[in-house]
Motif scaffolding. Structure first.
Motif, PDB file in Angstrom:
ATOM      1  N   MET A  64      11.221  -6.963  -3.677  1.00 27.78           N
ATOM      2  CA  MET A  64       9.785  -7.142  -3.903  1.00 27.78           C
ATOM      3  C   MET A  64       8.980  -6.068  -3.184  1.00 27.78           C
ATOM      4  SD  MET A  64       9.535 -11.317  -3.626  1.00 27.78           S
ATOM      5  CE  MET A  64       7.756 -11.352  -3.904  1.00 27.78           C
ATOM      6  N   LEU A  65       9.376  -5.749  -1.964  1.00 29.37           N
ATOM      7  CA  LEU A  65       8.689  -4.699  -1.213  1.00 29.37           C
ATOM      8  C   LEU A  65       8.869  -3.349  -1.890  1.00 29.37           C
ATOM      9  CD1 LEU A  65       7.106  -4.092   1.414  1.00 29.37           C
ATOM     10  CD2 LEU A  65       9.311  -3.661   2.519  1.00 29.37           C
ATOM     11  N   ARG A  66      10.057  -3.122  -2.418  1.00 31.91           N
ATOM     12  CA  ARG A  66      10.322  -1.870  -3.131  1.00 31.91           C
ATOM     13  C   ARG A  66       9.449  -1.757  -4.387  1.00 31.91           C
ATOM     14  NH1 ARG A  66      15.724  -2.315  -3.088  1.00 31.91           N
ATOM     15  NH2 ARG A  66      15.800  -3.328  -5.118  1.00 31.91           N
ATOM     16  N   ARG A  67       9.357  -2.853  -5.142  1.00 33.57           N
ATOM     17  CA  ARG A  67       8.514  -2.843  -6.338  1.00 33.57           C
ATOM     18  C   ARG A  67       7.050  -2.586  -5.974  1.00 33.57           C
ATOM     19  NH1 ARG A  67       8.353  -5.515 -11.209  1.00 33.57           N
ATOM     20  NH2 ARG A  67      10.468  -4.722 -11.451  1.00 33.57           N
ATOM     21  N   ALA A  68       6.581  -3.248  -4.921  1.00 35.43           N
ATOM     22  CA  ALA A  68       5.187  -3.058  -4.497  1.00 35.43           C
ATOM     23  C   ALA A  68       4.936  -1.615  -4.074  1.00 35.43           C
ATOM     24  CB  ALA A  68       4.865  -4.011  -3.350  1.00 35.43           C
ATOM     25  N   SER A  69       5.904  -1.019  -3.374  1.00 34.76           N
ATOM     26  CA  SER A  69       5.737   0.368  -2.930  1.00 34.76           C
ATOM     27  C   SER A  69       5.719   1.330  -4.115  1.00 34.76           C
ATOM     28  CB  SER A  69       6.874   0.738  -1.971  1.00 34.76           C
ATOM     29  OG  SER A  69       6.843  -0.088  -0.818  1.00 34.76           O
ATOM     30  N   GLU A  70       6.514   1.048  -5.136  1.00 39.78           N
ATOM     31  CA  GLU A  70       6.485   1.877  -6.347  1.00 39.78           C
ATOM     32  C   GLU A  70       5.112   1.822  -7.000  1.00 39.78           C
ATOM     33  OE1 GLU A  70       9.632   0.080  -8.501  1.00 39.78           O
ATOM     34  OE2 GLU A  70      11.204   1.355  -7.625  1.00 39.78           O
ATOM     35  N   ARG A  71       4.540   0.621  -7.043  1.00 34.80           N
ATOM     36  CA  ARG A  71       3.198   0.476  -7.635  1.00 34.80           C
ATOM     37  C   ARG A  71       2.163   1.208  -6.785  1.00 34.80           C
ATOM     38  NH1 ARG A  71       6.030  -0.519 -10.949  1.00 34.80           N
ATOM     39  NH2 ARG A  71       6.314  -2.381 -12.226  1.00 34.80           N
ATOM     40  N   LEU A  72       2.329   1.157  -5.477  1.00 41.06           N
ATOM     41  CA  LEU A  72       1.388   1.825  -4.582  1.00 41.06           C
ATOM     42  C   LEU A  72       1.389   3.331  -4.826  1.00 41.06           C
ATOM     43  CD1 LEU A  72      -0.553   1.230  -2.189  1.00 41.06           C
ATOM     44  CD2 LEU A  72       1.363   1.700  -0.657  1.00 41.06           C
ATOM     45  N   LEU A  73       2.547   3.889  -5.082  1.00 44.56           N
ATOM     46  CA  LEU A  73       2.645   5.334  -5.310  1.00 44.56           C
ATOM     47  C   LEU A  73       2.079   5.758  -6.660  1.00 44.56           C
ATOM     48  CD1 LEU A  73       6.136   6.209  -3.771  1.00 44.56           C
ATOM     49  CD2 LEU A  73       3.865   6.704  -2.849  1.00 44.56           C
ATOM     50  N   GLU A  74       1.803   4.795  -7.517  1.00 41.04           N
ATOM     51  CA  GLU A  74       1.146   5.112  -8.790  1.00 41.04           C
ATOM     52  C   GLU A  74      -0.356   5.283  -8.615  1.00 41.04           C
ATOM     53  OE1 GLU A  74       2.240   1.950 -11.369  1.00 41.04           O
ATOM     54  OE2 GLU A  74       4.366   2.559 -11.502  1.00 41.04           O
TER      55      GLU A  74
ATOM     56  N   VAL B 151      -0.967  -3.367   5.100  1.00 38.29           N
ATOM     57  CA  VAL B 151      -2.416  -3.260   4.880  1.00 38.29           C
ATOM     58  C   VAL B 151      -2.705  -2.498   3.592  1.00 38.29           C
ATOM     59  CG1 VAL B 151      -4.539  -2.194   5.751  1.00 38.29           C
ATOM     60  CG2 VAL B 151      -3.059  -3.478   7.307  1.00 38.29           C
ATOM     61  N   ALA B 152      -1.999  -1.399   3.367  1.00 33.89           N
ATOM     62  CA  ALA B 152      -2.211  -0.623   2.142  1.00 33.89           C
ATOM     63  C   ALA B 152      -1.919  -1.466   0.910  1.00 33.89           C
ATOM     64  CB  ALA B 152      -1.335   0.625   2.165  1.00 33.89           C
ATOM     65  N   LEU B 153      -0.866  -2.266   0.975  1.00 36.30           N
ATOM     66  CA  LEU B 153      -0.531  -3.131  -0.163  1.00 36.30           C
ATOM     67  C   LEU B 153      -1.602  -4.195  -0.376  1.00 36.30           C
ATOM     68  CD1 LEU B 153       3.300  -3.684   0.454  1.00 36.30           C
ATOM     69  CD2 LEU B 153       2.226  -2.132  -1.183  1.00 36.30           C
ATOM     70  N   ARG B 154      -2.137  -4.734   0.707  1.00 34.84           N
ATOM     71  CA  ARG B 154      -3.173  -5.769   0.588  1.00 34.84           C
ATOM     72  C   ARG B 154      -4.471  -5.221   0.018  1.00 34.84           C
ATOM     73  NH1 ARG B 154      -2.169  -8.727   6.444  1.00 34.84           N
ATOM     74  NH2 ARG B 154      -0.956 -10.517   5.658  1.00 34.84           N
ATOM     75  N   LEU B 155      -4.770  -3.955   0.294  1.00 33.52           N
ATOM     76  CA  LEU B 155      -6.035  -3.369  -0.120  1.00 33.52           C
ATOM     77  C   LEU B 155      -5.977  -2.728  -1.507  1.00 33.52           C
ATOM     78  CD1 LEU B 155      -7.191  -1.714   3.237  1.00 33.52           C
ATOM     79  CD2 LEU B 155      -7.941  -3.887   2.232  1.00 33.52           C
ATOM     80  N   THR B 156      -4.834  -2.801  -2.158  1.00 36.64           N
ATOM     81  CA  THR B 156      -4.666  -2.197  -3.477  1.00 36.64           C
ATOM     82  C   THR B 156      -4.517  -3.295  -4.523  1.00 36.64           C
ATOM     83  OG1 THR B 156      -3.573  -0.288  -2.459  1.00 36.64           O
ATOM     84  CG2 THR B 156      -3.269  -0.594  -4.836  1.00 36.64           C
ATOM     85  N   ASP B 157      -5.337  -3.253  -5.547  1.00 38.70           N
ATOM     86  CA  ASP B 157      -5.358  -4.326  -6.539  1.00 38.70           C
ATOM     87  C   ASP B 157      -4.001  -4.562  -7.194  1.00 38.70           C
ATOM     88  OD1 ASP B 157      -8.029  -4.829  -6.093  1.00 38.70           O
ATOM     89  OD2 ASP B 157      -8.737  -3.602  -7.776  1.00 38.70           O
ATOM     90  N   SER B 158      -3.284  -3.477  -7.484  1.00 36.58           N
ATOM     91  CA  SER B 158      -2.014  -3.623  -8.205  1.00 36.58           C
ATOM     92  C   SER B 158      -0.883  -4.148  -7.330  1.00 36.58           C
ATOM     93  CB  SER B 158      -1.606  -2.270  -8.812  1.00 36.58           C
ATOM     94  OG  SER B 158      -1.394  -1.305  -7.789  1.00 36.58           O
ATOM     95  N   THR B 159      -1.090  -4.205  -6.016  1.00 34.05           N
ATOM     96  CA  THR B 159      -0.011  -4.616  -5.114  1.00 34.05           C
ATOM     97  C   THR B 159      -0.373  -5.796  -4.215  1.00 34.05           C
ATOM     98  OG1 THR B 159      -0.714  -3.017  -3.417  1.00 34.05           O
ATOM     99  CG2 THR B 159       0.913  -2.267  -5.037  1.00 34.05           C
ATOM    100  N   LYS B 160      -1.626  -6.224  -4.244  1.00 34.13           N
ATOM    101  CA  LYS B 160      -2.028  -7.257  -3.281  1.00 34.13           C
ATOM    102  C   LYS B 160      -1.326  -8.593  -3.538  1.00 34.13           C
ATOM    103  CE  LYS B 160      -6.342  -8.426  -5.733  1.00 34.13           C
ATOM    104  NZ  LYS B 160      -7.818  -8.409  -5.621  1.00 34.13           N
ATOM    105  N   GLY B 161      -0.912  -8.846  -4.785  1.00 33.55           N
ATOM    106  CA  GLY B 161      -0.171 -10.068  -5.066  1.00 33.55           C
ATOM    107  C   GLY B 161       1.181 -10.078  -4.361  1.00 33.55           C
ATOM    108  N   PHE B 162       1.872  -8.942  -4.401  1.00 32.14           N
ATOM    109  CA  PHE B 162       3.148  -8.834  -3.695  1.00 32.14           C
ATOM    110  C   PHE B 162       2.935  -8.938  -2.193  1.00 32.14           C
ATOM    111  CE2 PHE B 162       4.801  -6.672  -7.589  1.00 32.14           C
ATOM    112  CZ  PHE B 162       5.919  -7.481  -7.779  1.00 32.14           C
ATOM    113  N   ALA B 163       1.866  -8.314  -1.686  1.00 34.32           N
ATOM    114  CA  ALA B 163       1.593  -8.361  -0.250  1.00 34.32           C
ATOM    115  C   ALA B 163       1.387  -9.793   0.221  1.00 34.32           C
ATOM    116  CB  ALA B 163       0.368  -7.513   0.079  1.00 34.32           C
ATOM    117  N   GLU B 164       0.660 -10.559  -0.569  1.00 33.72           N
ATOM    118  CA  GLU B 164       0.409 -11.960  -0.209  1.00 33.72           C
ATOM    119  C   GLU B 164       1.704 -12.770  -0.229  1.00 33.72           C
ATOM    120  OE1 GLU B 164      -1.666 -15.287   1.025  1.00 33.72           O
ATOM    121  OE2 GLU B 164      -2.238 -13.171   0.989  1.00 33.72           O
ATOM    122  N   ARG B 165       2.518 -12.551  -1.237  1.00 38.93           N
ATOM    123  CA  ARG B 165       3.783 -13.273  -1.318  1.00 38.93           C
ATOM    124  C   ARG B 165       4.691 -12.950  -0.120  1.00 38.93           C
ATOM    125  NH1 ARG B 165       5.946 -15.792  -5.760  1.00 38.93           N
ATOM    126  NH2 ARG B 165       4.684 -15.893  -7.674  1.00 38.93           N
TER     127      ARG B 165
END
Length: 407
Positions: free
Chosen positions: A226-236, A255-269
């Protein structure tokens, strides 16, 4: 000299260039990177960091150098490399290293740039050390590089004991003092002295038991995926690149994952341990070679096809395909009857442990709890898995506990 109290090695004395390196920003950053990444979600006490592990590796390197009679300039370079060996790690340790490597071509031990510039480079040069030589030792180059990165390196000796200590499992317990005492160089190769086949086996066995129990625990694998998927989205996203990502620490990334719309769901999980569940957990013989050996783009295409077949969002499907089983420690070298031999030639345990490793291998497909049944059935069809009626095959009970279970 600085003396530091350590949970594993008791008191560690740090001196010379290593002492000067301790307070560099690059070293202090390691205080904020967990040694085991998301394993903390399985073992709550696994909060140890790359910083304390680096101190442990330095300590064992210094002991090994003393035993081997290596002093002066050569010893100082090895000690600096031991302390700095993890300075290139990205956030959550190995968890997202594959992601950043695809974009940068660099793994965590590619530290040449880090040690050649900035505070680390200045400190090394001020202490009379060559940054390029230190970086080469980190990568395992040369005779003494084997102490830092090799089959019998002090890195492995520290992390097995440290990880076992902080997770509370007994499997990583090794006699690292004996391992260090029995190290010797023969024709430029780092080997264990005569009569130490069982000593080498202890290192192999510890790693083989820690792997399914800690490093490849299914919850750790799910959260890592899940962290890997979120990081891939962050790099987009346009505002961040892979070089910036690999220089973050754990809190920076979260923090970066939480502040990005495409990744904040993964960050919360991840923050609340609301993890995906196993939709498929398939054994090695039941997975086609074309899936096991597929590259990243092919795996991403499989994920999209599974999502389409299950009629779920693409974000609801994560395909996790481990590398084929391997056992680096089996090539450890020991002296037997006056000649250097690889452990796999001398140890009847190696084949047994290889068999166990193959039996423990699992392909994972993960999805939100409410979608696991649909995703699992779709994944079996798309990937051509021979799973019969059991989409989730558990590792056999007791396999990690006793040697007679390996047969």
């Amino acid at each position: 000299m600085t003396t530091i109290k350590d949970s594993v090695h008791d008191h560690i004395e740090v001196e010379g260039a290593a002492e000067a390196l301790l307070d560099t920003p690059e070293m202090q950053r390691l205080r904020h990177i967990k040694q085991l990444g998301t394993v903390q979600l399985v073992y709550p006490s696994a909060n140890h960091t790359r910083f304390e592990h680096s101190l442990g590796v330095y300590h064992l390197a210094a002991r090994a150098l003393s035993h081997l009679g290596i002093e002066g300039d050569a010893a100082a370079h090895v000690e600096a490399a031991a302390l700095l060996h993890d300075v290139g790690h990205g956030p959550y340790s190995h968890n997202i290293e594959d992601v950043t490597h695809r974009h940068t071509g660099k793994y965590h031990d590619d530290v040449a740039e880090l040690v050649a510039r900035g505070t680390v480079g200045e400190t090394l040069e001020a202490e009379g050390l060559d940054p390029e030589r230190v970086a080469a030792l980190v990568e395992g180059d040369g005779e003494f590089g084997q102490l830092v990165s090799g089959e019998l390196d002090v890195d492995r000796m520290d992390y097995l004991v440290r990880d076992a200590h902080h997770t509370g499992v007994p499997y990583g317990t090794i006699d690292h003092e004996r391992l260090i005492r029995e190290l010797t160089f023969v024709d430029g190769e780092l080997v264990l002295a005569e009569g130490n086949v069982q000593t080498a086996e202890s290192l192999l066995l510890a790693r083989a038991l820690m792997n399914p129990t800690v490093y490849q625990h299914h919850v750790a694998r799910i959260s890592k995926a899940m962290l890997r998927r979120a990081s891939e989205r962050l790099l987009e996203e346009p505002d961040i690149d892979a070089e910036e990502l690999r220089r973050m620490d754990d809190p920076d990334l979260l923090v970066a994952l939480r502040l990005t719309d495409s990744t904040k769901g993964f960050a919360e999980r991840l923050a609340t341990r609301d993890l995906y569940k196993r939709a498929v957990w398939a054994e090695l013989p039941n997975v086609p070679d074309s899936v096991i050996d597929a590259e990243h783009d092919a795996l991403a295409a499989f994920e999209r096809d599974i999502a389409d077949a299950a009629d779920v969002s693409p974000e609801s499907v994560i395909l996790d395909v481990p590398s084929r089983p391997s056992m680096t420690e089996s090539s450890s070298r020991v002296m037997v009857n006056g000649e250097i031999r690889q452990l796999e030639r001398e140890s009847p345990l190696v084949q047994a442990l290889r068999t166990a490793q193959e039996q423990q291998w699992r392909l994972g497909v993960y999805a939100p709890r409410e979608e696991t049944e649909r995703v699992g059935r779709a994944a079996a069809d798309v990937l051509g898995l021979d799973v019969g009626g059991a989409l989730v095959a558990e590792v056999r009970s007791g396999l990690n506990a006793t040697l007679d279970e390996f047969e």
